[in-house]
Design an enzyme around this catalytic site. Structure first.
Site, PDB file in Angstrom:
ATOM      1  N   GLU A 174     -11.901  35.942  26.319  1.00 16.76           N
ATOM      2  CA  GLU A 174     -12.365  37.166  27.088  1.00 16.76           C
ATOM      3  C   GLU A 174     -11.452  38.215  26.100  1.00 16.76           C
ATOM      4  O   GLU A 174     -10.146  38.330  26.031  1.00 16.76           O
ATOM      5  CB  GLU A 174     -11.836  37.496  28.445  1.00 16.76           C
TER       6      GLU A 174
ATOM      7  N   LYS B  74      -3.162  45.043  47.431  1.00 16.72           N
ATOM      8  CA  LYS B  74      -2.144  44.696  46.316  1.00 16.72           C
ATOM      9  C   LYS B  74      -2.595  45.344  44.955  1.00 16.72           C
ATOM     10  O   LYS B  74      -3.344  44.346  44.159  1.00 16.72           O
ATOM     11  CB  LYS B  74      -1.553  43.426  46.264  1.00 16.72           C
TER      12      LYS B  74
ATOM     13  N   ARG C  69     -18.719  49.859  27.729  1.00 24.90           N
ATOM     14  CA  ARG C  69     -18.085  50.380  29.077  1.00 24.90           C
ATOM     15  C   ARG C  69     -16.755  50.010  29.196  1.00 24.90           C
ATOM     16  O   ARG C  69     -16.181  49.147  28.925  1.00 24.90           O
ATOM     17  CB  ARG C  69     -19.158  49.723  30.136  1.00 24.90           C
TER      18      ARG C  69
ATOM     19  N   CYS D  58     -14.605  42.475  32.839  1.00 26.65           N
ATOM     20  CA  CYS D  58     -15.138  41.119  32.877  1.00 26.65           C
ATOM     21  C   CYS D  58     -16.550  41.027  32.461  1.00 26.65           C
ATOM     22  O   CYS D  58     -16.972  39.918  32.147  1.00 26.65           O
ATOM     23  CB  CYS D  58     -14.769  40.605  34.212  1.00 26.65           C
TER      24      CYS D  58
ATOM     25  N   GLU E 207     -13.248  36.797  41.808  1.00 25.83           N
ATOM     26  CA  GLU E 207     -14.021  37.255  40.915  1.00 25.83           C
ATOM     27  C   GLU E 207     -13.220  37.193  39.654  1.00 25.83           C
ATOM     28  O   GLU E 207     -12.317  37.949  39.491  1.00 25.83           O
ATOM     29  CB  GLU E 207     -14.502  38.719  41.403  1.00 25.83           C
TER      30      GLU E 207
ATOM     31  N   GLY F 157      -9.535  39.091  39.010  1.00 23.48           N
ATOM     32  CA  GLY F 157      -8.589  39.024  37.635  1.00 23.48           C
ATOM     33  C   GLY F 157      -8.895  37.812  37.039  1.00 23.48           C
ATOM     34  O   GLY F 157      -9.913  37.267  36.748  1.00 23.48           O
ATOM     35  N   SER F 158      -8.070  37.308  36.247  1.00 20.50           N
ATOM     36  CA  SER F 158      -7.951  36.179  35.137  1.00 20.50           C
ATOM     37  C   SER F 158      -8.098  35.021  35.997  1.00 20.50           C
ATOM     38  O   SER F 158      -7.521  34.748  37.146  1.00 20.50           O
ATOM     39  CB  SER F 158      -6.645  36.308  34.460  1.00 20.50           C
TER      40      SER F 158
END
Length: 475
Positions: free
Chosen positions: A379, A172, A276, A282, A248, A226-227
Site C-alpha cells: 500500500e 483510541k 483524495r 485505504c 477495516e 488500520g493496517s
C-alpha cells in the site's frame, strides 16, 4: 483546543502526568501537547463506559438518534474550524479536510436515522410448534481504534452506529492525530450524549492500552481501522475473550482502464481515486492497469493533471496536495518509487523527494512498471500512480486479483456488460464502476481477503453493533 483525556464526561490528565507532542506535518513543528493515556487510564475509561451502558441501552432509540442528529448539526456549523484542525495535525489539503468534515458529519446524520431501525422479526417455526422471536440488543462496551488519515470520518463512522445501537464506547485515536478525536468528544458532549457513553483516550502506548481493554471481560467489541499487520494482532488478542470484531484493514486497489473507456472520464476518476487525501487512503487507487492501445494516452493525460497540482502546507487555501503525515510515511513512499525506477520504470512526472522542511512528496506517475514490482504489492499511501499495461480482460482480472488484499477496485469501460462481469470477477468488497469514489455513509464499506471483516455504513453498519437474541415462545 482540548488536549486532555475525555473520560466519564470530564477532561482529565493522564494519571501518570505523561504527555506527548503532536506535530504539523508541513513543518515538523510541535502544535500541541496531549495527555498520554496509560493502561490505568484505559481501565478508568472502561469503568465509565460500563457504568453508563445499561442506561444508554435503555434510552429510547429516537432519543439516541436526536443526540446524533444534534452532533451532525454542530459539526456542520463548525465545519471550517474542524477542517483547519484536521489540516493542521494531518497535513491534508484544506479542500480535502473540508470534504472529510462533510463526509464525517453524514455518519452522524445517517445513523441518527438508523437508530430507530434496529428491528427484529417474528416467524412461525416450520414445525408449527412455536414462534421464533428475534430481538436485537446492543453488543455492549466497544473499543474503537481509528487511524490518522481520516481522523474525523473514521471516528464518526464507528461512534455513529455504536451509539445508535445503544452501545457505549472508548475511542483510541491515532497518536499522530488526536486533536480531531478530542474535538469530536466535545461536540458529542454538547449534543447531550450522557457522561461515560463516549470516552476518548489518546495514547502513545497503543498496543498495551488496547490490549489491556480487550482483556477486560466487560469489553464486548473491538472495531479497528488500520493496517492488516496490526489487525492480525488485535484479532489474536480479541480471541482470548471471544470479543466481537470489526476490521477495516489494508487496501491495494486496482484501477483498470479498458480501451473502450471514456479516457477523459477515466482520468477524472483516477484523480479522485488516487489523489483524495493525497493518496493517504485505504481506498486509494494503488495499481493502474491500462489496456495497451490506450496506455500512452491515459498515462500522458494523467501525468499532465498530476504535474499541475499545487503542493504546499495543507492549511494554505491554494494547496491541492499537502505533506504526508510523518517521516516514516514519506520515506516509505520514496523507497517504493526508487525501487520501481531501479527496476526499469520511468517517472513521467515527479519521482524525486524534495528537500525539507516538511514531509512532502510530489505527485508522481510511473510507466513501464513490471507486473511483479514491490510497488504493486504494498500500500503506497502517497501521491504515486504506477502504471502497468495489459492485453485483455482475463489478464486484467488476473492482475487485479494478484494481491492478498480485497478492499476496493475501480473499473472503467464503455461496455456495461463487461463492467459488471469484471466487477463480479474482481475479489474486492467494493467496486467503483466508471466512478472514482465509492465511500458513502449509506453504503456498506468493507473488504474481503486480508482487507477485513464486517462492514461500516449502511444498515449493515448498525447491525455490527447489535446481537440477535432468539426467543422460542408459544402464544
Amino acid at each position: 483546543m482540548e488536549t486532555e483525556l475525555f473520560i466519564a464526561g470530564k477532561w482529565v490528565p493522564a494519571r501518570s502526568g505523561a504527555r506527548f507532542d503532536v506535530k504539523d506535518p508541513a513543518t515538523g513543528d510541535v502544535i500541541a501537547s496531549v495527555a498520554d493515556g496509560s493502561e490505568e487510564d484505559a481501565i478508568a475509561a472502561v469503568d465509565a463506559a460500563a457504568d453508563a451502558a445499561a442506561a444508554w441501552a435503555a434510552t429510547p432509540p429516537r432519543v439516541r438518534g436526536e443526540h446524533l442528529r444534534r452532533a451532525f448539526e454542530l459539526m456542520t456549523e463548525r465545519s471550517a474550524e474542524l477542517a483547519k484542525l484536521i489540516s493542521l495535525e494531518n497535513g491534508k489539503a484544506l479542500t480535502d479536510a473540508k470534504g472529510e468534515v462533510t463526509y464525517a458529519a453524514e455518519f452522524f446524520r445517517w445513523f441518527a436515522e438508523e437508530a430507530v431501525r434496529g428491528s427484529g422479526e417474528v416467524a412461525t417455526a416450520p414445525s408449527g410448534a412455536n414462534r421464533i422471536l428475534v430481538v436485537r440488543q446492543p453488543v455492549g462496551v466497544c473499543v474503537l481504534v481509528t487511524p490518522w488519515n481520516f481522523p474525523a470520518a473514521m471516528a464518526t463512522r464507528k461512534i455513529g452506529p455504536a451509539l445508535a445501537a445503544g452501545c457505549t464506547v472508548i475511542l483510541k485515536p491515532a497518536s499522530d492525530t488526536p486533536l480531531t478525536a478530542l474535538a469530536m468528544a466535545a461536540i458529542l458532549a454538547e449534543a447531550g450524549v450522557p457522561a461515560g457513553v463516549v470516552n476518548v483516550l489518546p495514547s502513545r502506548s497503543s498496543g498495551k492500552v488496547v490490549g489491556r481493554m480487550l482483556h477486560d471481560p466487560r469489553v464486548r467489541k473491538v472495531s479497528f481501522t488500520g493496517s492488516t499487520e496490526v489487525g492480525r494482532l488485535l484479532l489474536a488478542q480479541a480471541a482470548d475473550n471471544v470479543v466481537n470484531t470489526s476490521m477495516e484493514l489494508g487496501g491495494n486497489a486496482p484501477f483498470v482502464v479498458f480501451a473502450d473507456a471514456d479516457l477523459d472520464a477515466a482520468v477524472d476518476g483516477a484523480m479522485i481515486a488516487k489523489m483524495r487525501n493525497g493518496g493517504e487512503a485505504c481506498t486509494a487507487a494503488n495499481r493502474f492497469y491500462v489496456e495497451e492501445p490506450v496506455a500512452a494516452a491515459f498515462s500522458g493525460k494523467l501525468a499532465e493533471r498530476m504535474s499541475a497540482l499545487v503542493v504546499g502546507p495543507g492549511t494554505d487555501e491554494k494547496t491541492q496536495v499537502g505533506p504526508l503525515v510523518n517521516e516514516d510515511t514519506v520515506a516509505k513512499v520514496d523507497g517504493l518509487v526508487r525501487g520501481a525506477l531501479e527496476s526499469g520504470a520511468t517517472a513521467v512526472t515527479g519521482g524525486e523527494r524534495p528537500d525539507g522542511p516538511g514531509y512532502y512528496y510530489p505527485p508522481t506517475v510511473l510507466t513501464g512498471v513490471r507486473p511483479g514490482a514491490a510497488i504493486l504489492r504494498e500500500e503506497i499511501f502517497g501521491p504515486v500512480a504506477p502504471i502497468v499495461t495489459f492485453t485483455g480482460e482475463e489478464e486484467a482480472v488476473r492482475y487485479a486479483n494478484d494481491t492478498e488484499f480485497g478492499l476496493v477496485a475501480y473499473v472503467y469501460t464503455g461496455d456495461l456488460a463487461r463492467g459488471l462481469r469484471v466487477s463480479e470477477a474482481i475479489e474486492a468488497g467494493m467496486v467503483g464502476l466508471n466512478r472514482g469514489l465509492v465511500s458513502d455513509p449509506a453504503a456498506p464499506f468493507g473488504g474481503v481477503k486480508q482487507s477485513g471483516i464486517g462492514r461500516e455504513g449502511g444498515h449493515e453498519g448498525l447491525l455490527e453493533y447489535l446481537e440477535s437474541k432468539y426467543i422460542a415462545v408459544n402464544w
